[in-house]
Design an enzyme around this catalytic site. Structure first.
Site, short mmCIF file in Angstrom:
data_model
loop_
_atom_site.label_atom_id
_atom_site.label_comp_id
_atom_site.label_asym_id
_atom_site.label_seq_id
_atom_site.Cartn_x
_atom_site.Cartn_y
_atom_site.Cartn_z
N PHE A 16 28.45 35.10 47.98
CA PHE A 16 29.83 35.36 48.37
C PHE A 16 29.85 36.71 49.07
CE2 PHE A 16 29.27 37.74 44.55
CZ PHE A 16 30.13 38.81 44.63
N SER A 51 33.46 44.45 40.36
CA SER A 51 32.32 43.60 40.06
C SER A 51 32.73 42.13 40.05
CB SER A 51 31.72 43.96 38.71
OG SER A 51 32.39 43.28 37.68
N LYS A 52 31.77 41.30 40.37
CA LYS A 52 32.06 39.88 40.48
C LYS A 52 32.53 39.29 39.15
CE LYS A 52 30.17 35.49 42.02
NZ LYS A 52 29.00 34.67 42.29
N ARG A 53 31.96 39.78 38.08
CA ARG A 53 32.30 39.26 36.75
C ARG A 53 33.78 39.43 36.42
NH1 ARG A 53 28.29 37.69 33.63
NH2 ARG A 53 29.41 37.53 31.67
N ARG A 54 34.25 40.67 36.56
CA ARG A 54 35.60 40.98 36.10
C ARG A 54 36.66 40.78 37.16
NH1 ARG A 54 32.91 46.04 34.31
NH2 ARG A 54 33.33 46.64 36.45
#
Length: 470
Positions: free
Chosen positions: A16, A238-241
RNA sequence: GCCCCCAUCGUCUAGUGGCCUAGGACACCACCCUUUCAAGGUGGCGGCACGGGUUCGAAUCCCGUUGGGGGUGCCA
């Protein structure tokens, strides 16, 4: 190669495209454009990502979406880090032979033990003078000289690093493959890069890279470290959050012009008192030295506000065109065959002033295409709680049913309803509530009479009648 | 631990020693407009982290403190 300055943008493919990356790319693009230079795209691929060409395509697509197109003469690339493996090796060899680097056979465990024993932190230069040659399992380390390095940074000014705080960092792993810092610098040298504009997180690595440039016999580039983008917790996105993929914003119907404009106002502001400005003005006015020093919060609400502005600036037919993919998406709540572009076009003007994202558009016109309106039970209860509601509904139904085709116009529908409402001592807003719920299922929505006109007498009367039976 | 960066309304920012009683935008609130909701208009709320200097004068320069972030790998 053109003679102008060469700015490189070096994302690593991750499946992404990060909004922070998009901003950095845009900064480089503006700078390259205004300097008559080149924007060099280099994909920092690794063993993991090498076999995923679609990830690289994704980056190129996303760049094109924000206006950085590979057809543009300013654009060069993409190049791939993996293509330069031979150059990485050659550079490492050269550094070793010149004595600027040396081999070391200590494992990380041994290094930690030594550090604990001596009380020092990190690697202590144990193998500096042991005269080791290359061998499997041995890493090549850079011999950091005495003294200090000054990084001349366009956004931050001079930053001085004492070499005593830099340990002899690894250039080649035990298996002979190059580490990021080496590969990066060699690639930049190979590509004739003159300007490196990247995120602030790379600043602590810069003295090492600058040392490598010099050891390899080259003048370091002009550096510029721009602040990172953070979330509400002030942590790096960040991609996670966090929602960080530009693809996701595109899917939600954020216009690229809005995204670009918004991204550019994070850390920088256009001269003058207007922050909604076209790219042409940004490209002309952007100055790296004016970029802020502190991290910026990526505020989705402000992005949405920008997007609303851009949507309202659109010519009507363009707005209608941009809405089509969302109206014809498989996620739409109505049976696809019931979608009528003409009906939508008739409503488009009133939808346009209400939308902040294109993906929200189907939700405001859904009642037009649904077989039956989805009546919100709570809204219905509330509306019908008023004693006059049932009576108004009945009278309006009868009146509308008796209207001739030529009278089926928003203005007449409005007058008709107002007259009935007045008969019950109701204000306009109150009187139209039961009709709105019966037709659209909700208490809020686009202007009612326009919608009724578009929907047509037969269907309106049918829905009103059905509602009376509830 | 060590190194580096940063610090103006809740958020993004303007501000580069006097134009600052700190300006704008988003968000929020109120009012106006209005067939609901928006859009638009008007107004409001709200900030220079703290402490020392330098200076006639500091949001702006210097030092310190505090707070935040990043880096410090045989990750990129």
């Amino acid at each position: 190669m053109s003679s102008g300055p060469r700015f490189r943008f070096a994302p690593s493919p991750t499946g992404f495209f990060h909004v922070g990356g998009a901003r950095t790319a845009l900064f480089n693009w503006a700078l390259a454009k205004q300097a008559g230079g080149t924007f060099v795209l280099r994909i920092e691929d690794t063993d993991e990502t090498r076999n995923r060409p679609e990830w690289t395509e994704g980056i190129i697509d996303a760049l094109a979406w924000v206006g950085i197109r590979r057809e543009d003469p300013t654009f060069e690339g993409p190049y791939f880090q993996s293509q330069y493996a031979a150059a990485h090796e050659a550079a490492a060899k050269r550094l070793f032979e010149a004595g600027a680097a040396y081999y070391c056979d200590l494992t990380s465990e041994q290094i930690q033990e030594r550090a604990k024993a001596t009380g020092a932190s990190g690697y202590d230069g144990y193998s500096r003078d042991r005269g080791l040659g290359p061998a499997p399992g041995r890493v090549l380390r850079f011999r950091v000289p005495e003294g200090s390095s000054t990084v001349h940074d366009v956004v931050r000014g001079d930053v001085v690093f004492d070499h005593a705080t830099l340990e002899d960092f690894v250039l080649l792993r035990g298996n002979g493959t190059p580490i990021f810092n080496l590969a990066n610098v060699v690639d930049d040298i190979e590509m004739g890069i003159t300007n490196v504009v990247r995120a602030e997180e790379h600043l602590p690595n810069t003295p090492k890279q600058q040392l490598l440039w010099q050891a390899l016999g080259h003048e370091p580039p002009v550096w510029g470290h721009v602040p990172v983008l953070v979330n509400e917790q002030r942590k790096k996105l960040s991609k996670r959050r966090d929602k960080v993929a530009v693809e996701q914003y595109r899917e939600e119907g954020i216009l690229p012009e809005a995204m670009v404009n918004y991204l550019m106002t994070l850390g920088w502001s256009p001269p003058g008192d207007q922050e909604i400005v076209p790219w042409s003005a940004i490209e002309r006015d952007f100055r790296l030295e004016d970029v802020n020093h502190s991290p910026a919060f990526f505020d989705v609400r402000k992005l949405a506000a920008f997007n609303g502005e851009y949507i309202r600036m659109l010519p009507l037919d363009e707005f209608i065109g941009l809405c089509q993919p969302f109206l014809r998406s498989p996620d739409v709540p109505w049976p696809p065959e019931r979608y009528d572009p003409a009906k939508f076009a008739a409503m488009a003007a009133v939808v346009q002033s209400r939308a902040t994202t294109l993906s929200a558009v189907p939700g405001v016109v859904d009642f037009l295409f649904l077989e039956e309106p989805e009546i919100d039970a709570e809204a219905w209860k509330q509306t019908m709680a008023a004693p006059e509601s049932a009576q108004v509904l009945a009278e309006v139904t009868a009146a509308y049913a008796g209207l001739s085709s030529s009278d089926w116009r928003a203005s007449v529908l409005k007058e008709t309803l107002e007259t009935i409402g007045e008969g019950h001592g109701l204000k306009k807003g109150k009187a139209q509530a039961p009709i709105r719920v019966a037709i659209t299922g909700r208490t809020v929505g686009p202007p009612l009479f326009e919608a009724l006109e578009v929907m047509g007498r037969e269907e309106v009367v049918r829905r009103l009648t059905a509602a009376r039976a509830m």
